[in-house]
Scaffold this motif. Sequence first.
Motif, PDB file in Angstrom:
ATOM      1  N   ILE A  80      16.084  45.928  -7.273  1.00  0.00           N
ATOM      2  CA  ILE A  80      16.218  44.424  -8.437  1.00  0.00           C
ATOM      3  C   ILE A  80      15.152  45.478  -9.244  1.00  0.00           C
ATOM      4  O   ILE A  80      13.988  45.050  -9.149  1.00  0.00           O
ATOM      5  N   ARG A  81      15.243  45.434 -10.473  1.00  0.00           N
ATOM      6  CA  ARG A  81      14.853  46.641 -11.436  1.00  0.00           C
ATOM      7  C   ARG A  81      14.522  44.509 -12.343  1.00  0.00           C
ATOM      8  O   ARG A  81      15.134  44.419 -13.555  1.00  0.00           O
ATOM      9  N   LEU A  82      13.103  44.831 -12.856  1.00  0.00           N
ATOM     10  CA  LEU A  82      12.552  43.925 -14.205  1.00  0.00           C
ATOM     11  C   LEU A  82      12.036  44.301 -15.145  1.00  0.00           C
ATOM     12  O   LEU A  82      11.715  46.143 -15.206  1.00  0.00           O
ATOM     13  N   CYS A  83      13.146  44.164 -16.602  1.00  0.00           N
ATOM     14  CA  CYS A  83      13.203  44.912 -17.369  1.00  0.00           C
ATOM     15  C   CYS A  83      13.718  44.663 -18.643  1.00  0.00           C
ATOM     16  O   CYS A  83      14.194  43.365 -18.532  1.00  0.00           O
ATOM     17  N   GLY A  84      13.102  45.812 -19.706  1.00  0.00           N
ATOM     18  CA  GLY A  84      13.897  44.722 -20.990  1.00  0.00           C
ATOM     19  C   GLY A  84      14.726  46.156 -21.668  1.00  0.00           C
ATOM     20  O   GLY A  84      15.698  46.507 -20.569  1.00  0.00           O
ATOM     21  N   GLN A 116       4.606  46.101 -19.153  1.00  0.00           N
ATOM     22  CA  GLN A 116       4.510  47.351 -19.633  1.00  0.00           C
ATOM     23  C   GLN A 116       3.924  47.565 -18.319  1.00  0.00           C
ATOM     24  O   GLN A 116       2.710  46.753 -17.749  1.00  0.00           O
ATOM     25  N   VAL A 117       3.364  48.760 -18.158  1.00  0.00           N
ATOM     26  CA  VAL A 117       2.676  49.890 -17.725  1.00  0.00           C
ATOM     27  C   VAL A 117       1.162  49.105 -18.098  1.00  0.00           C
ATOM     28  O   VAL A 117      -0.052  48.688 -16.649  1.00  0.00           O
ATOM     29  N   ASP A 118       0.378  49.142 -19.064  1.00  0.00           N
ATOM     30  CA  ASP A 118       0.003  48.142 -19.426  1.00  0.00           C
ATOM     31  C   ASP A 118      -0.723  46.968 -19.413  1.00  0.00           C
ATOM     32  O   ASP A 118      -2.021  46.788 -19.949  1.00  0.00           O
ATOM     33  N   GLY A 119       0.059  46.479 -18.560  1.00  0.00           N
ATOM     34  CA  GLY A 119       0.085  44.986 -18.504  1.00  0.00           C
ATOM     35  C   GLY A 119       0.411  44.073 -19.949  1.00  0.00           C
ATOM     36  O   GLY A 119       0.550  42.471 -19.525  1.00  0.00           O
ATOM     37  N   LYS A 120       0.819  44.729 -20.996  1.00  0.00           N
ATOM     38  CA  LYS A 120       1.631  43.650 -21.652  1.00  0.00           C
ATOM     39  C   LYS A 120       3.035  42.784 -21.277  1.00  0.00           C
ATOM     40  O   LYS A 120       4.334  43.994 -20.987  1.00  0.00           O
ATOM     41  N   GLU A 121       3.177  41.588 -21.578  1.00  0.00           N
ATOM     42  CA  GLU A 121       4.447  41.391 -21.373  1.00  0.00           C
ATOM     43  C   GLU A 121       5.520  41.622 -22.408  1.00  0.00           C
ATOM     44  O   GLU A 121       5.964  41.769 -23.472  1.00  0.00           O
ATOM     45  N   ILE A 122       6.782  41.987 -21.757  1.00  0.00           N
ATOM     46  CA  ILE A 122       8.245  42.862 -21.755  1.00  0.00           C
ATOM     47  C   ILE A 122       8.788  41.005 -22.725  1.00  0.00           C
ATOM     48  O   ILE A 122       9.439  41.243 -23.559  1.00  0.00           O
ATOM     49  N   SER A 123       9.133  40.398 -21.823  1.00  0.00           N
ATOM     50  CA  SER A 123       9.721  38.656 -21.999  1.00  0.00           C
ATOM     51  C   SER A 123       9.691  38.241 -20.116  1.00  0.00           C
ATOM     52  O   SER A 123       9.534  39.004 -19.920  1.00  0.00           O
ATOM     53  N   GLN A 124       9.429  36.675 -20.749  1.00  0.00           N
ATOM     54  CA  GLN A 124       9.706  35.451 -19.385  1.00  0.00           C
ATOM     55  C   GLN A 124      10.480  36.405 -18.170  1.00  0.00           C
ATOM     56  O   GLN A 124      11.919  36.731 -18.907  1.00  0.00           O
TER      57      GLN A 124
END
Length: 132
Positions: A80-84, A116-124
């Motif tokens: 189950i991949r959380l992704c953009g 993202q790896v740096d902690g920035k949100e891709i999206s909700q």
Amino acid sequence: MNSDAVILDLSPGATTPVLASHKATTTPDVTLGIQNAVRATLEKAKVDKSKIQAIAIGTTSFVNSLIERNAEKLERVAVIRLCGPYSRLSPPFAGFPYELRHVLEGPAFLVEGGIQVDGKEISQVSPVLATY
């Protein structure tokens, strides 16, 4: 092979996030090696066990089975991949050797969102699943 256990304090402002850790030799019965690692880590931490919210445990058994290409020690895995939008172009297991891929590759689902790896949100995170 080893089984590693770590107890962390992840509360805001924690000055010592790693409370205790232990590396135990993996036993022929992998579960026993994990139990040994957890037991030793709890003894080292000397914390109130009722306050522990989670214990993280890692074992090299899976990695060694991959390196050895030992299909007898591996099982089918779902992803189950959380992704953009960009990670959709690289399906799970794409880089695995064929002789392992056919053993491991289970169903794969995509969930919009995450960080993202740096902690920035891709999206909700969206509760809707898509499959490959």
